[in-house]
Design an enzyme around this catalytic site. Structure first.
Site, short mmCIF file in Angstrom:
data_model
loop_
_atom_site.label_atom_id
_atom_site.label_comp_id
_atom_site.label_asym_id
_atom_site.label_seq_id
_atom_site.Cartn_x
_atom_site.Cartn_y
_atom_site.Cartn_z
N CYS A 2 0.88 -1.06 -0.15
CA CYS A 2 -0.03 0.07 -0.12
C CYS A 2 0.95 1.16 -0.03
O CYS A 2 1.79 1.22 0.68
CB CYS A 2 -1.14 0.07 1.17
SG CYS A 2 -2.37 -1.32 1.15
N ARG A 27 4.36 -0.37 -4.77
CA ARG A 27 3.89 -0.68 -3.34
C ARG A 27 2.46 -1.69 -3.32
O ARG A 27 2.41 -2.17 -2.25
CB ARG A 27 3.79 0.35 -2.25
CG ARG A 27 5.15 1.20 -2.29
CD ARG A 27 4.73 2.58 -1.48
NE ARG A 27 4.62 2.15 -0.07
CZ ARG A 27 5.68 1.71 0.74
NH1 ARG A 27 6.79 1.91 0.48
NH2 ARG A 27 5.32 1.53 1.78
N TRP A 74 -2.48 -2.81 -1.52
CA TRP A 74 -1.72 -4.14 -1.57
C TRP A 74 -2.81 -4.96 -0.62
O TRP A 74 -2.79 -4.79 0.49
CB TRP A 74 -0.46 -4.43 -1.49
CG TRP A 74 0.06 -5.87 -1.37
CD1 TRP A 74 0.41 -6.54 -2.72
CD2 TRP A 74 0.16 -6.77 -0.55
NE1 TRP A 74 0.80 -7.63 -2.47
CE2 TRP A 74 0.74 -7.77 -1.09
CE3 TRP A 74 0.28 -6.77 0.97
CZ2 TRP A 74 1.07 -9.10 -0.31
CZ3 TRP A 74 0.34 -8.00 1.71
CH2 TRP A 74 0.94 -8.99 1.01
N ASN A 100 -1.90 2.30 5.31
CA ASN A 100 -0.75 1.24 4.76
C ASN A 100 -0.52 0.73 6.20
O ASN A 100 0.17 1.39 7.04
CB ASN A 100 0.42 2.10 4.28
CG ASN A 100 1.74 1.30 4.09
OD1 ASN A 100 2.64 1.78 4.11
ND2 ASN A 100 1.50 0.00 3.97
N GLY A 101 -0.73 -0.61 6.17
CA GLY A 101 -0.33 -1.51 7.37
C GLY A 101 -1.34 -2.22 7.87
O GLY A 101 -2.16 -2.50 7.23
N GLU A 465 18.82 -16.85 -6.11
CA GLU A 465 18.29 -15.87 -6.59
C GLU A 465 17.65 -15.71 -8.07
O GLU A 465 16.62 -15.18 -8.50
CB GLU A 465 19.63 -14.77 -6.41
CG GLU A 465 19.41 -13.28 -7.18
CD GLU A 465 18.04 -12.41 -6.20
OE1 GLU A 465 17.70 -12.87 -5.45
OE2 GLU A 465 17.81 -11.32 -6.99
N LYS A 469 14.11 -14.77 -9.18
CA LYS A 469 13.77 -13.72 -10.16
C LYS A 469 12.78 -14.30 -11.11
O LYS A 469 11.80 -13.70 -11.77
CB LYS A 469 14.98 -13.20 -11.15
CG LYS A 469 16.01 -12.44 -10.19
CD LYS A 469 15.46 -11.05 -9.96
CE LYS A 469 14.94 -10.80 -8.71
NZ LYS A 469 15.35 -10.57 -7.68
N GLU A 472 9.14 -14.82 -9.58
CA GLU A 472 8.15 -13.68 -9.21
C GLU A 472 7.96 -13.17 -10.46
O GLU A 472 6.72 -12.14 -10.23
CB GLU A 472 8.74 -12.85 -8.28
CG GLU A 472 10.16 -12.07 -8.57
CD GLU A 472 10.83 -11.30 -7.51
OE1 GLU A 472 10.18 -11.14 -6.48
OE2 GLU A 472 12.01 -11.12 -7.48
N HIS A 488 19.98 -36.08 -3.32
CA HIS A 488 19.59 -36.53 -2.00
C HIS A 488 17.86 -36.26 -2.09
O HIS A 488 17.39 -36.31 -1.09
CB HIS A 488 20.20 -35.62 -0.91
CG HIS A 488 21.30 -35.96 -0.53
ND1 HIS A 488 21.90 -37.14 -0.08
CD2 HIS A 488 22.66 -35.08 -0.71
CE1 HIS A 488 23.36 -36.94 -0.04
NE2 HIS A 488 23.50 -35.93 -0.56
N LYS A 587 6.57 -4.09 -3.38
CA LYS A 587 7.94 -3.76 -3.48
C LYS A 587 8.48 -3.72 -1.94
O LYS A 587 9.43 -4.23 -1.67
CB LYS A 587 8.37 -2.28 -4.24
CG LYS A 587 9.79 -1.92 -4.15
CD LYS A 587 10.40 -2.79 -5.19
CE LYS A 587 12.24 -2.37 -5.03
NZ LYS A 587 12.87 -3.39 -5.84
O1 M6R Z 1 13.60 -4.05 0.71
P1 M6R Z 1 14.09 -5.35 1.19
O2 M6R Z 1 15.32 -5.70 0.53
O3 M6R Z 1 13.78 -5.54 2.90
O4 M6R Z 1 12.89 -6.67 0.50
C1 M6R Z 1 13.01 -7.78 0.71
C2 M6R Z 1 12.35 -8.74 -0.28
O5 M6R Z 1 11.04 -8.06 -0.05
C3 M6R Z 1 12.81 -8.39 -1.70
O6 M6R Z 1 13.98 -8.87 -1.76
C4 M6R Z 1 11.78 -9.38 -2.57
O7 M6R Z 1 12.07 -10.70 -2.42
C5 M6R Z 1 12.15 -8.83 -3.87
N1 M6R Z 1 10.73 -8.93 -4.81
C6 M6R Z 1 13.05 -9.70 -4.60
O8 M6R Z 1 12.79 -9.42 -6.15
#
Ligand code: M6R
Length: 592
Positions: A2, A27, A74, A100-101, A465, A469, A472, A488, A587
């Site tokens: 949000c 957000r 969100w 927001n929250g 990672e 990517k 997501e 395993h 984000k």
């Molecule tokens: O702002 P932050 O680095 O604390 O965020 C952590 C995760 O929410 C962030 O890295 C998230 O996994 C991204 N979408 C990854 O691409």
């Protein structure tokens, strides 16, 4: 998670709110809405979907109101629908709230107010705020808001306007971010700085437990007891251009291509102060790295470097798992919180609870002035500039710079070790020249439903990672594994329909990785390699191969991750997906 924005001044508020919301859309983008005070009435418009839906709904309407608030959602409480979209109002439609929250005790408040006859319209936790403010109002919005916050539990930032005081916004910060923007004859609030950049660079990030009373001619900040506080404003040095796409199709692509510069800028931060740090890892029994998502993966890489160069044991924990654990943490520990935003609730709250247990809190953040920055004993900054794409890219490589610098700061050879980093921007540029080739490879695999990413040692977190990517932004199921773990269990997944991305630069485990790659081939898996240019042996095993310039083992993650970012990007774009704002994500995640 949000975004909220507010404006009071003499210009049409709607234009400011919509521009601000567009910059906060990262957000959350389930729905959006605005509330304006016009002729002592509230004018509210909300739409499900992105800001553009809201803009369409408002198209052609001449709204002259000069005070208003806006929201991009969100969803946490209540499904995605217009009724649950913000702003929310009291029963008489005199007070509007954006939030927001999470209000953790909203059920309790809701039941209490229902007994008084209050009727709810939405399924959100936010609506209780609107009703409480209305009930507490006795002619002064600030007092009504202060009374209201004394009833709320949770982590939140919210803003309220009322028809009764048309040129006033009262906004609160407790756990979720809120920044005040200062103008001439006009003032602003927003969840994040980029929303303010078109209008002002003079900002005051609020601390938890603060309330701002915003009017066109001033912004007064109070604590929750109503005591006036004096706070200095800061000047934001980012320019508006760095928060825009600059000719790229998506922010994510732009941010991938920015990495030579952002790695260089972050490095400069250390060069300018002679690589020295205000604390020493060696003074601690262990380092506890706390982070989420991509930042967690950076932390896993940092572990190898810190253990190698500082000789201090490192544990890397998911922030959401640490907070409620009984992990014995005390004065002998250094907690290293890594967060691009510096606002991630899981990271902040677990790091803070470790600090309460006596640990020293050091954070690596990208957003200066963010909550974590202010709450830490020491902060190390990544100088990556605003990252708008929901998928983290340039902040990952910038975090690696800081982690590497932190680790080698304990070595007698720190200068020569840091000198090696000076070549990284150039090497990343070389990888980026391969973008078209990587695109061709990516398009071949875009229709597959699954993928496995394998790596060992420093390439294992890179595999995690790469898989994150892909999943997501392309919604393709992808998992990263330590290559040695395949036998395993996960190897049972391999067949002729399974693409396997093996990350195998020439390092201490290269031969072992090649054996794991052979194991995949023996089960008819489709092997895609990321390795050194000129490594013909590895390349000959792979159906497709993405080359990186040969570098020292330590530095390989800076380069191996870049083809994986591009690989995921081109697949998602080919599939026609919303790369910068993938479904269900936000984000900055400011709820637990
Ligand atoms: O702002 P932050 O680095 O604390 O965020 C952590 C995760 O929410 C962030 O890295 C998230 O996994 C991204 N979408 C990854 O691409």
């Amino acid at each position: 998670m949000c975004g909220i924005v507010g404006y009071t001044g003499s210009a049409p508020a709607l234009l400011v709110l919509l521009q601000g919301l567009e910059r906060l859309e990262y957000r959350g983008y389930d729905s959006a809405g605005v509330a304006l005070v016009e002729n002592h009435h509230l004018l509210i418009e909300k739409r499900v979907g992105k800001i553009r839906e809201l803009i369409r709904a408002l198209w052609g309407k001449e709204l002259k109101a000069t005070t208003g608030i806006g929201h991009t959602r969100w969803a946490t409480h209540g499904e995605v629908c217009e009724l649950n979209a913000h702003p929310h109002t009291d029963e008489r439609g005199e007070f509007a709230v954006v939030h927001n929250g999470i209000i953790e005790n909203y059920r309790e408040i809701k039941e209490e107010l229902e007994k008084l006859g209050v009727r709810y319209k939405s399924a959100t936790d936010t609506e209780v705020i609107a009703h409480l403010v209305a009930l507490n109002y006795e002619g002064d919005l600030l007092s009504a808001v202060l009374k209201t916050v004394s009833r709320l539990r949770g982590a939140y930032a919210f803003a309220v306007i009322t028809t009764k005081e048309p040129n006033r916004i009262v906004a609160v910060k407790y756990g979720s971010p809120l920044v005040v923007g200062l103008g001439k004859g006009e003032n602003f609030i927003a969840s994040d700085i980029p929303a303010l950049l078109p209008f002002t660079r003079d900002v005051i990030p609020l601390d938890d437990g603060e309330v701002v009373d915003l009017r066109p001619d001033g912004a007064l900040i109070y604590d929750f007891e109503g005591n006036l506080k004096t706070k200095e404003s800061m000047r934001v040095l980012w320019d508006i251009i760095s928060a825009e796409k600059g000719g790229f199709k998506h922010f994510m692509l732009k941010e991938i291509f920015e990495q030579p510069r952002t790695v260089g800028d972050t490095l400069k931060g250390f060069v300018s102060r002679d690589y020295s740090l205000p604390f020493s890892l060696k003074d601690f029994r262990r380092v506890l790295v706390v982070a989420c998502g991509t930042s967690y993966h950076a932390g896993l890489i940092g572990k190898y470097w810190i253990e190698k160069y500082a000789g201090v044991p490192v544990e890397v924990v998911y922030a959401s798992e640490l907070r409620y654990s009984d992990s014995p943490v005390g004065e002998e520990d250094l907690v290293l919180a890594i967060s691009q935003s510096g606002e991630t609730a899981d990271t902040r709250f677990s790091a803070l609870s470790m600090k309460e247990r006596g640990a020293t809190l050091v954070s690596i953040v990208n957003v200066m002035g963010s909550a974590l920055d202010r709450e830490s004993d020491y902060t190390l900054y990544t100088h990556a500039g605003p990252e708008i794409g929901v998928a983290a890219t340039k902040t990952f490589t910038a975090q690696l710079v800081v982690l590497y610098a932190l680790a080698v700061s304990h070595s007698k050879e720190k200068e020569s070790l840091m000198d090696r980093l000076l070549r990284i921007p150039h090497f990343i540029e070389e990888v980026l020249t391969q973008a078209e080739k990587i695109k061709e490879i990516a398009l071949k695999y875009a229709e597959y439903k699954n993928a496995i990413y394998l790596g060992r040692y420093l390439s294992y977190p890179v595999a995690l990672e790469g898989a994150l990517k892909l999943k997501e932004i392309s919604y393709i199921h992808a998992e990263g594994y330590p290559a040695g773990e395949m036998k395993h269990g996960p190897i049972a997944l391999i067949d002729e329909k399974m693409p396997v991305v093996a990350i195998g630069p020439k390092d201490r485990v290269h031969e072992k990785l090649l054996s794991n790659a052979e194991e995949v081939l023996a089960r008819k898996g489709i092997l895609i390699g990321v390795g050194f240019e000129g490594d013909e042996k590895f390349k000959s095993l792979c159906r497709d191969y993405m080359g990186i310039p040969p570098v020292e083992e330590d530095l390989t993650p800076f380069l191996t991750v870049v083809p994986l970012q591009l690989f995921a990007y081109y697949m998602a774009d080919y599939l026609g997906l919303d790369v910068d704002q993938p479904r269900n994500l936000a984000k900055t995640v400011t709820v637990e």
